[in-house]
Structures are given as structure tokens and as C-alpha cells.
Scaffold this active site. Structure first.
Site, PDB file in Angstrom:
ATOM      1  CE  LYS A   1       4.903   3.754  -5.656  1.00 41.00           C
ATOM      2  NZ  LYS A   1       5.699   3.827  -4.229  1.00 41.00           N
TER       3      LYS A   1
ATOM      4  CE1 TYR B   1       0.631   1.923  -2.330  1.00 42.54           C
ATOM      5  CE2 TYR B   1      -0.103   3.700  -3.301  1.00 42.54           C
ATOM      6  CZ  TYR B   1       0.808   2.534  -3.260  1.00 42.54           C
ATOM      7  OH  TYR B   1       2.230   2.792  -3.849  1.00 42.54           O
TER       8      TYR B   1
ATOM      9  CG  ASN C   1       8.926   4.556  -3.313  1.00 41.29           C
ATOM     10  OD1 ASN C   1       8.066   4.915  -4.061  1.00 41.29           O
ATOM     11  ND2 ASN C   1       8.856   3.517  -2.531  1.00 41.29           N
TER      12      ASN C   1
ATOM     13  CG  HIS D   1       3.398  -1.141  -5.382  1.00 41.65           C
ATOM     14  ND1 HIS D   1       3.416  -1.282  -4.043  1.00 41.65           N
ATOM     15  CD2 HIS D   1       2.796  -2.333  -6.203  1.00 41.65           C
ATOM     16  CE1 HIS D   1       2.556  -2.119  -3.905  1.00 41.65           C
ATOM     17  NE2 HIS D   1       2.179  -2.839  -4.705  1.00 41.65           N
TER      18      HIS D   1
ATOM     19  CD  GLU E   1      -0.388  -5.275  -4.657  1.00 39.68           C
ATOM     20  OE1 GLU E   1      -0.036  -4.781  -3.520  1.00 39.68           O
ATOM     21  OE2 GLU E   1       0.532  -5.426  -5.538  1.00 39.68           O
TER      22      GLU E   1
END
Ligand code: CMP
Length: 152
Positions: free
Chosen positions: A9, A49, A112, A115, A126
Site C-alpha cells: 500500500k 474494497y 498496515n 493487503h 482481485e
């Protein structure tokens, strides 16, 4: 062979952690079959998402993932979904086991770093969101017998 989508990310890219994350996945013996850098637009973020739409953290999550370039990867191996999620650690870095990426490099859930797909179905969906079929390469790893061959 099972495949999974991994995203580094925007916080991971900005902090210069792409190489570290790639290295940890390579060290596990996983096969990299797709790799690119993308600056996600709103439409891509919303597709990725979609399952979180309507949740209290959704708007912030969309802002986070569209805040800078993302490195998208596809990895292949037997049980790769479990293996990658194990290497990433729990979603919240303070719950992630020592030695995992999120434990070792992150401190809050909203930053974080990565993903990783959570099931075969979501991985395939995805991958199709982030990659064209011809951007995924099927190749033979020369070390494969030393990593994957079973004795019986
Ligand atoms: P990721 O694996 O990208 O999948 C969805 C993301 O939403 C997750 O990582 C976190 O960044 C974020 N997330 C998941 N649960 C929560 C939550 N309860 N509150 C805020 N953010 C969350």
C-alpha cells in the site's frame, strides 16, 4: 497452482519497504508471476474494497489506498494464500506475531503496509481487478524441485 494478490500500500511504497516485502515472499519460496506499480484511482479502489462498502472505516480506507502509488503483485505456490497471510501477520500490527511484516514494520491498523487476498475466490477476483491476463507470466522456477517436490 494457487495464486494470490499482494498489494504494498502507499505507506509501504513511501517508506521504501517494497524490496523488503518482496524479499520476504521470495525467501519463502513463492513464485512471483505478476508485478507492477499503479497509482489507484477511485474506481479501482472502490472495486478492490467493494466488500467493505458501508463499513465505518470504508471512506478512510479508500482515501488511504488512493493516496499514492501501490505495488501490486501476484504470487503462486501451493497454499500461497495461507502462506502470504502468515508472512504479513494479523491485520492490526499490534496483534501480528513477531517476525511478520506488520509486526516488524507497522504499528497501527490504518497503516498496515500490505493487503493479501483471503480466499481462492477473492484472490481470483482481485487479480482480475489489478491485472490483465497477459500481465501474468507462467514460468518455471529452477529451484522448484527443492521447494515443492513431495517425497510420495
Ligand atoms: P486489508 O487487508 O487491505 O483489507 C481491508 C483493510 O481495511 C485492512 O487491510 C485494514 O487496512 C482495514 N481495516 C480492516 N478492518 C478495519 C477496522 N475494523 N477498522 C479500520 N480499518 C480496518
Amino acid at each position: 497452482m494457487e495464486r494470490t494478490l499482494v498489494l504494498v500500500k502507499p505507506d509501504g511504497v513511501q517508506r521504501g519497504l517494497v524490496g523488503e516485502i518482496l524479499k520476504r515472499l521470495e525467501n519463502r519460496g513463492l513464485k512471483l508471476v505478476g508485478l507492477k506499480i499503479v497509482f489507484p484511482d477511485l474506481s479501482l479502489a472502490q472495486k478492490h474494497y467493494a466488500v467493505h462498502e458501508g463499513k465505518p472505516f470504508y471512506e478512510g480506507l479508500i482515501r488511504y489506498i488512493t493516496s499514492g502509488p501501490v505495488v501490486a503483485m501476484v504470487w503462486a505456490a501451493p497454499e500461497v494464500i495461507t502462506a502470504v497471510r502468515q508472512t504479513m501477520g494479523a491485520t492490526s500490527p499490534t496483534e501480528a506475531a513477531p517476525g511478520t511484516i506488520r509486526h516488524d514494520f507497522a504499528i497501527i491498523r490504518d497503516r498496515n503496509l500490505t493487503h493479501a487476498s483471503d480466499s481462492v475466490e477473492s484472490a481470483e477476483a482481485e487479480i482480475a481487478i489489478w491485472f490483465q491476463p497477459d500481465e501474468i507470466i507462467d514460468w518455471k522456477m529452477t529451484q522448484e524441485p527443492w521447494l515443492l517436490h513431495r517425497n510420495s
